[in-house]
Design a protein around this motif. Structure first.
Motif, PDB file in Angstrom:
ATOM      1  N   TRP A  47       0.809  -1.214   0.000  1.00 45.29           N
ATOM      2  CA  TRP A  47       0.000   0.000   0.000  1.00 45.29           C
ATOM      3  C   TRP A  47       0.844   1.266   0.000  1.00 45.29           C
ATOM      4  O   TRP A  47       0.420   2.307  -0.491  1.00 45.29           O
ATOM      5  CB  TRP A  47      -0.963  -0.003   1.184  1.00 45.29           C
ATOM      6  N   PHE A  48       2.039   1.178   0.539  1.00 43.36           N
ATOM      7  CA  PHE A  48       2.928   2.340   0.513  1.00 43.36           C
ATOM      8  C   PHE A  48       3.254   2.715  -0.936  1.00 43.36           C
ATOM      9  O   PHE A  48       3.202   3.892  -1.316  1.00 43.36           O
ATOM     10  CB  PHE A  48       4.210   2.040   1.283  1.00 43.36           C
ATOM     11  N   VAL A  49       3.564   1.705  -1.749  1.00 40.19           N
ATOM     12  CA  VAL A  49       3.848   1.948  -3.165  1.00 40.19           C
ATOM     13  C   VAL A  49       2.570   2.315  -3.911  1.00 40.19           C
ATOM     14  O   VAL A  49       2.547   3.227  -4.732  1.00 40.19           O
ATOM     15  CB  VAL A  49       4.498   0.707  -3.803  1.00 40.19           C
ATOM     16  N   ALA A  50       1.470   1.594  -3.610  1.00 36.30           N
ATOM     17  CA  ALA A  50       0.215   1.815  -4.314  1.00 36.30           C
ATOM     18  C   ALA A  50      -0.307   3.229  -4.129  1.00 36.30           C
ATOM     19  O   ALA A  50      -0.950   3.788  -5.025  1.00 36.30           O
ATOM     20  CB  ALA A  50      -0.831   0.810  -3.834  1.00 36.30           C
ATOM     21  N   CYS A  51      -0.056   3.818  -2.980  1.00 36.14           N
ATOM     22  CA  CYS A  51      -0.532   5.179  -2.708  1.00 36.14           C
ATOM     23  C   CYS A  51       0.516   6.240  -3.027  1.00 36.14           C
ATOM     24  O   CYS A  51       0.414   7.378  -2.575  1.00 36.14           O
ATOM     25  CB  CYS A  51      -0.978   5.296  -1.254  1.00 36.14           C
ATOM     26  N   GLY A  52       1.525   5.853  -3.791  1.00 31.17           N
ATOM     27  CA  GLY A  52       2.516   6.825  -4.237  1.00 31.17           C
ATOM     28  C   GLY A  52       3.505   7.230  -3.172  1.00 31.17           C
ATOM     29  O   GLY A  52       4.102   8.311  -3.275  1.00 31.17           O
ATOM     30  N   GLY A  53       3.722   6.380  -2.156  1.00 36.36           N
ATOM     31  CA  GLY A  53       4.616   6.747  -1.068  1.00 36.36           C
ATOM     32  C   GLY A  53       6.026   7.071  -1.526  1.00 36.36           C
ATOM     33  O   GLY A  53       6.635   8.051  -1.081  1.00 36.36           O
ATOM     34  N   GLN A  54       6.556   6.271  -2.450  1.00 41.30           N
ATOM     35  CA  GLN A  54       7.915   6.522  -2.944  1.00 41.30           C
ATOM     36  C   GLN A  54       7.995   7.837  -3.707  1.00 41.30           C
ATOM     37  O   GLN A  54       8.973   8.588  -3.580  1.00 41.30           O
ATOM     38  CB  GLN A  54       8.350   5.363  -3.833  1.00 41.30           C
ATOM     39  N   ASP A  55       6.970   8.115  -4.504  1.00 39.75           N
ATOM     40  CA  ASP A  55       6.955   9.378  -5.258  1.00 39.75           C
ATOM     41  C   ASP A  55       6.777  10.579  -4.330  1.00 39.75           C
ATOM     42  O   ASP A  55       7.350  11.644  -4.575  1.00 39.75           O
ATOM     43  CB  ASP A  55       5.834   9.354  -6.293  1.00 39.75           C
ATOM     44  N   ILE A  56       5.987  10.410  -3.273  1.00 38.55           N
ATOM     45  CA  ILE A  56       5.794  11.499  -2.307  1.00 38.55           C
ATOM     46  C   ILE A  56       7.120  11.851  -1.643  1.00 38.55           C
ATOM     47  O   ILE A  56       7.469  13.035  -1.499  1.00 38.55           O
ATOM     48  CB  ILE A  56       4.736  11.101  -1.258  1.00 38.55           C
ATOM     49  N   ILE A  57       7.887  10.835  -1.242  1.00 38.57           N
ATOM     50  CA  ILE A  57       9.197  11.082  -0.639  1.00 38.57           C
ATOM     51  C   ILE A  57      10.123  11.778  -1.625  1.00 38.57           C
ATOM     52  O   ILE A  57      10.812  12.751  -1.289  1.00 38.57           O
ATOM     53  CB  ILE A  57       9.816   9.751  -0.158  1.00 38.57           C
ATOM     54  N   PHE A  58      10.135  11.294  -2.866  1.00 31.96           N
ATOM     55  CA  PHE A  58      11.010  11.869  -3.880  1.00 31.96           C
ATOM     56  C   PHE A  58      10.700  13.348  -4.104  1.00 31.96           C
ATOM     57  O   PHE A  58      11.599  14.199  -4.088  1.00 31.96           O
ATOM     58  CB  PHE A  58      10.865  11.091  -5.188  1.00 31.96           C
ATOM     59  N   PHE A  59       9.429  13.669  -4.313  1.00 32.62           N
ATOM     60  CA  PHE A  59       9.081  15.045  -4.643  1.00 32.62           C
ATOM     61  C   PHE A  59       9.192  15.972  -3.428  1.00 32.62           C
ATOM     62  O   PHE A  59       9.537  17.140  -3.581  1.00 32.62           O
ATOM     63  CB  PHE A  59       7.691  15.108  -5.257  1.00 32.62           C
ATOM     64  N   ALA A  60       8.915  15.473  -2.232  1.00 36.08           N
ATOM     65  CA  ALA A  60       9.095  16.309  -1.044  1.00 36.08           C
ATOM     66  C   ALA A  60      10.555  16.718  -0.910  1.00 36.08           C
ATOM     67  O   ALA A  60      10.872  17.895  -0.665  1.00 36.08           O
ATOM     68  CB  ALA A  60       8.627  15.560   0.203  1.00 36.08           C
ATOM     69  N   ALA A  61      11.460  15.755  -1.090  1.00 38.41           N
ATOM     70  CA  ALA A  61      12.896  16.069  -1.015  1.00 38.41           C
ATOM     71  C   ALA A  61      13.320  16.961  -2.177  1.00 38.41           C
ATOM     72  O   ALA A  61      14.150  17.875  -2.011  1.00 38.41           O
ATOM     73  CB  ALA A  61      13.703  14.776  -1.011  1.00 38.41           C
ATOM     74  N   LEU A  62      12.759  16.718  -3.359  1.00 39.12           N
ATOM     75  CA  LEU A  62      13.096  17.545  -4.527  1.00 39.12           C
ATOM     76  C   LEU A  62      12.662  18.990  -4.310  1.00 39.12           C
ATOM     77  O   LEU A  62      13.406  19.928  -4.650  1.00 39.12           O
ATOM     78  CB  LEU A  62      12.425  16.967  -5.770  1.00 39.12           C
ATOM     79  N   PHE A  63      11.481  19.203  -3.746  1.00 36.56           N
ATOM     80  CA  PHE A  63      11.018  20.561  -3.473  1.00 36.56           C
ATOM     81  C   PHE A  63      11.959  21.281  -2.508  1.00 36.56           C
ATOM     82  O   PHE A  63      12.194  22.485  -2.642  1.00 36.56           O
ATOM     83  CB  PHE A  63       9.603  20.530  -2.902  1.00 36.56           C
ATOM     84  N   VAL A  64      12.484  20.536  -1.538  1.00 35.84           N
ATOM     85  CA  VAL A  64      13.437  21.129  -0.589  1.00 35.84           C
ATOM     86  C   VAL A  64      14.709  21.541  -1.320  1.00 35.84           C
ATOM     87  O   VAL A  64      15.254  22.633  -1.088  1.00 35.84           O
ATOM     88  CB  VAL A  64      13.753  20.139   0.550  1.00 35.84           C
ATOM     89  N   MET A  65      15.176  20.692  -2.224  1.00 36.51           N
ATOM     90  CA  MET A  65      16.384  21.043  -2.984  1.00 36.51           C
ATOM     91  C   MET A  65      16.161  22.294  -3.832  1.00 36.51           C
ATOM     92  O   MET A  65      17.016  23.190  -3.882  1.00 36.51           O
ATOM     93  CB  MET A  65      16.792  19.867  -3.879  1.00 36.51           C
ATOM     94  N   VAL A  66      15.020  22.363  -4.501  1.00 35.56           N
ATOM     95  CA  VAL A  66      14.721  23.541  -5.316  1.00 35.56           C
ATOM     96  C   VAL A  66      14.556  24.767  -4.429  1.00 35.56           C
ATOM     97  O   VAL A  66      14.986  25.876  -4.791  1.00 35.56           O
ATOM     98  CB  VAL A  66      13.456  23.302  -6.160  1.00 35.56           C
ATOM     99  N   GLY A  67      13.965  24.578  -3.249  1.00 33.73           N
ATOM    100  CA  GLY A  67      13.853  25.688  -2.301  1.00 33.73           C
ATOM    101  C   GLY A  67      15.210  26.239  -1.915  1.00 33.73           C
ATOM    102  O   GLY A  67      15.389  27.455  -1.774  1.00 33.73           O
ATOM    103  N   GLY A  68      16.190  25.343  -1.750  1.00 33.61           N
ATOM    104  CA  GLY A  68      17.553  25.785  -1.461  1.00 33.61           C
ATOM    105  C   GLY A  68      18.153  26.573  -2.607  1.00 33.61           C
ATOM    106  O   GLY A  68      18.845  27.583  -2.395  1.00 33.61           O
ATOM    107  N   LEU A  69      17.892  26.120  -3.846  1.00 35.51           N
ATOM    108  CA  LEU A  69      18.388  26.856  -5.010  1.00 35.51           C
ATOM    109  C   LEU A  69      17.797  28.258  -5.073  1.00 35.51           C
ATOM    110  O   LEU A  69      18.486  29.232  -5.377  1.00 35.51           O
ATOM    111  CB  LEU A  69      18.040  26.090  -6.290  1.00 35.51           C
ATOM    112  N   VAL A  70      16.495  28.346  -4.781  1.00 38.09           N
ATOM    113  CA  VAL A  70      15.834  29.659  -4.802  1.00 38.09           C
ATOM    114  C   VAL A  70      16.399  30.559  -3.711  1.00 38.09           C
ATOM    115  O   VAL A  70      16.709  31.739  -3.954  1.00 38.09           O
ATOM    116  CB  VAL A  70      14.315  29.489  -4.615  1.00 38.09           C
ATOM    117  N   ALA A  71      16.536  30.014  -2.499  1.00 40.42           N
ATOM    118  CA  ALA A  71      17.015  30.815  -1.366  1.00 40.42           C
ATOM    119  C   ALA A  71      18.437  31.320  -1.580  1.00 40.42           C
ATOM    120  O   ALA A  71      18.790  32.420  -1.127  1.00 40.42           O
ATOM    121  CB  ALA A  71      16.931  29.992  -0.081  1.00 40.42           C
ATOM    122  N   SER A  72      19.253  30.535  -2.266  1.00 41.01           N
ATOM    123  CA  SER A  72      20.644  30.939  -2.489  1.00 41.01           C
ATOM    124  C   SER A  72      20.784  31.921  -3.648  1.00 41.01           C
ATOM    125  O   SER A  72      21.873  32.480  -3.859  1.00 41.01           O
ATOM    126  CB  SER A  72      21.511  29.704  -2.763  1.00 41.01           C
TER     127      SER A  72
END
Length: 438
Positions: free
Chosen positions: A274-299
Motif C-alpha cells: 500500500w505504501f507503493v500503491a498510494c505513491g509513497g515513494q513518489d511522495i518522498i522523492f518530490f518532497a525532497a526535490l522541493f526542498v532542494m529547489v527551495g535551497g536553489l531559490v534561497a541561495s
C-alpha cells in the motif's frame, strides 16, 4: 558562493541518478539534507524555509490519484480494456499501433501514467509476438501517448500536479489550456509515424484464433466491487475538481479525500504494497526535490536562469514563454520531467507575476512534455517500458531479429525516434503559444 554550492549539490545528485549509481529517492533525500545543512551553516536556508518550500498540495494529489489508480488497476478493469482492444486490433499491425495509442492516451488522462503502462505494455508485447512485428515503435508510441494523456489534465502526470499547486490552477484550467494542443500533438505523432507503416505490415498469416492462451493474452479477471469503488470514487473526485473553484477548495485536498475513501472501501490486501500503491515513494522523492529547489531559490541560484529567459525574450511576453518552453524541453532530456518542472516552477512563477497570463504555465507544461518524449529517461514510463521489453526478449528471443540494431529501446536507440518527435512537438506548441498568449 552560496549559489555555487547549491548548484553543485543539485548537479551531483542528478549526476548519480542519471548514471544509475544510487536509487533516485535516496539520492534526492541526501541532496535535500545537504541543501538544508549548507543553508543552515551559511544562514540562507533554514528548516522552516525547507518545509515552506514543499508543495503539500502536489503530494496530496499524488497520494489521492495513486490510490484511486491502484484500486482500478487491482479491479482488472484496465486489463480488460487492453485485452479487448488487442482482440479487435490483432491482424493489422498499424491498427494495433493506433488503437493502443488511443487507449494509452485515454487511460493516462485520469489515472497514473505508470498504472496505464503496466497494463498496456505486457498486452502489446504479447500481440507483437503473436503477429511477429517489431514491438519498439508500438512501445515508443505508447510512451509518448502516455505523456500526452498525462499532460492533458491536472491529474494525469506529476508535472501538471506540481504546476497546479504552484500556479494555483484548477482542473478546468488544464482541460481548456492543455487538452486541445495535446490532441493535436497526438494526431501529429500518428501522422509522423506513417512513414514507418511498413514495419507494421507483417502479421501472422492464417486464421486468428479466439483465444490467446499460448501468449498469455487471456481475458482479464474483473472484480466488480473494486470496479464500482474505483469508478465511483474517481467520478465523485472529478465532480469535486470541477466545483472546487466555486466551493473555494483546492484540488489536492479533493484528491486526498478521494484516495483515502478508495483505500478504506477497497480494503487491505496482504499481497498489496500500500505504501507503493498510494505513491509513497513518489511522495518522498518530490518532497525532497522541493526542498532542494527551495535551497536553489534561497541561495539566488535560479535568478540567473530567470534573468537569462527575460534577456533572450527581450522582456516580451511571447518570446519569454517560448524561451521558457524550449529551455524546459532541453533540460528534461537529462533531468526527467518531474525534476525539470520543480526546477522551473519558481522561474515560471516569477514570469507569471509580470506576464499575468496562465499561458506561461502551458508553455512550461508543453516544454516538459516535448522533452520527456525525446529521451527514454525523460519520463518514468520510459525506463519502465524498457525493463518490460528486456524481460520479454529474454523469455522470447525469437522476436529479437525483428528489432533493428540501431533502433532499439535503449537511450541511444530511443533518441532516433524521440528527437524528431520532440522537434515536431516544440514547433506545433510554439504556434499554439503564439496564438493563445495575451
Amino acid at each position: 558562493m552560496d549559489a555555487f554550492v547549491t548548484i553543485v549539490i543539485f548537479m551531483a545528485v542528478f549526476g548519480v541518478i542519471y548514471f544509475d549509481h544510487v536509487d533516485r529517492r535516496a539520492a534526492v533525500l541526501l541532496g535535500a539534507l545537504a541543501m538544508v545543512f549548507s543553508g543552515m551553516v551559511s544562514g540562507f536556508f533554514s528548516v522552516g524555509m525547507a518545509v515552506d518550500s514543499i508543495y503539500f498540495e502536489t503530494l496530496a494529489l499524488i497520494f489521492g490519484m495513486s490510490a484511486i489508480s491502484s484500486v482500478l488497476d487491482r479491479s482488472g478493469l484496465f486489463s480488460m480494456i487492453a485485452t479487448r482492444t488487442a482482440r479487435h486490433a490483432i491482424g493489422n499491425g498499424w491498427w494495433v499501433l493506433v488503437t493502443f495509442a488511443l487507449v494509452t492516451y485515454g487511460l493516462s488522462l485520469l489515472v497514473n501514467n505508470l498504472a496505464a503502462m503496466t497494463v498496456v505494455v505486457p498486452v502489446t508485447l504479447s500481440v507483437c509476438l503473436r503477429m511477429k512485428i517489431n514491438p519498439v515503435p508500438l512501445l515508443i508510441t505508447e510512451i509518448v501517448a502516455s505523456n500526452l494523456g498525462g499532460a492533458s489534465t491536472m491529474i494525469g502526470d506529476f508535472p501538471n500536479m506540481i504546476i497546479s499547486a504552484a500556479g494555483n490552477l484548477q482542473f478546468f484550467d488544464f482541460l481548456s489550456g492543455m487538452m486541445v494542443p495535446c490532441l493535436v500533438l497526438l494526431a501529429a505523432m500518428l501522422v509522423f509515424l506513417q512513414r514507418y507503416r511498413h514495419e507494421f505490415a507483417i502479421g501472422l498469416m492464417g486464421e486468428i484464433p479466439d483465444t490467446f492462451d499460448d501468449i498469455n493474452l487471456k481475458s482479464a479477471e474483473v472484480d466488480p466491487y473494486l470496479v464500482r469503488v474505483g469508478l465511483w470514487v474517481l467520478g465523485v473526485s472529478l465532480v469535486g475538481f470541477f466545483v472546487s473553484d466555486v466551493l473555494n477548495l483546492r484540488p489536492g485536498w479533493v484528491a486526498l479525500t478521494g484516495g483515502a475513501v478508495a483505500m478504506i472501501l477497497a480494503g487491505l490486501n496482504e499481497e498489496q504494497d500500500w505504501f507503493v500503491a498510494c505513491g509513497g515513494q513518489d511522495i518522498i522523492f518530490f518532497a525532497a526535490l522541493f526542498v532542494m529547489v527551495g535551497g536553489l531559490v534561497a541561495s539566488g541560484a535560479l535568478e540567473s536562469l530567470f534573468n537569462l529567459i527575460r534577456t533572450i525574450g527581450n522582456g516580451e511576453n511571447v518570446p519569454m514563454m517560448l524561451t521558457l518552453m524550449w529551455s524546459a524541453a532541453l533540460l528534461t532530456i537529462f533531468l526527467n520531467a518531474g525534476a525539470t518542472t520543480a526546477l522551473f516552477v519558481p522561474v515560471t512563477a516569477g514570469l507569471d507575476m509580470s506576464i499575468t497570463d496562465t499561458t506561461v504555465w502551458w508553455a512550461l507544461s508543453l516544454g516538459v512534455l516535448a522533452g520527456s518524449s525525446a529521451a527514454l529517461t525523460g519520463a518514468t514510463a520510459g525506463p519502465l517500458t524498457a525493463s518490460y521489453l528486456e524481460r520479454f526478449l529474454k523469455a522470447h528471443p525469437e522476436i529479437q531479429p525483428l528489432i533493428p540494431a540501431d533502433r532499439g529501446l535503449d537511450f541511444k536507440g530511443y533518441l532516433n525516434w524521440g528527437l524528431p518527435i520532440m522537434g515536431m512537438f516544440l514547433l506545433l506548441s510554439s504556434f499554439y503559444i503564439m496564438i493563445v498568449a495575451r
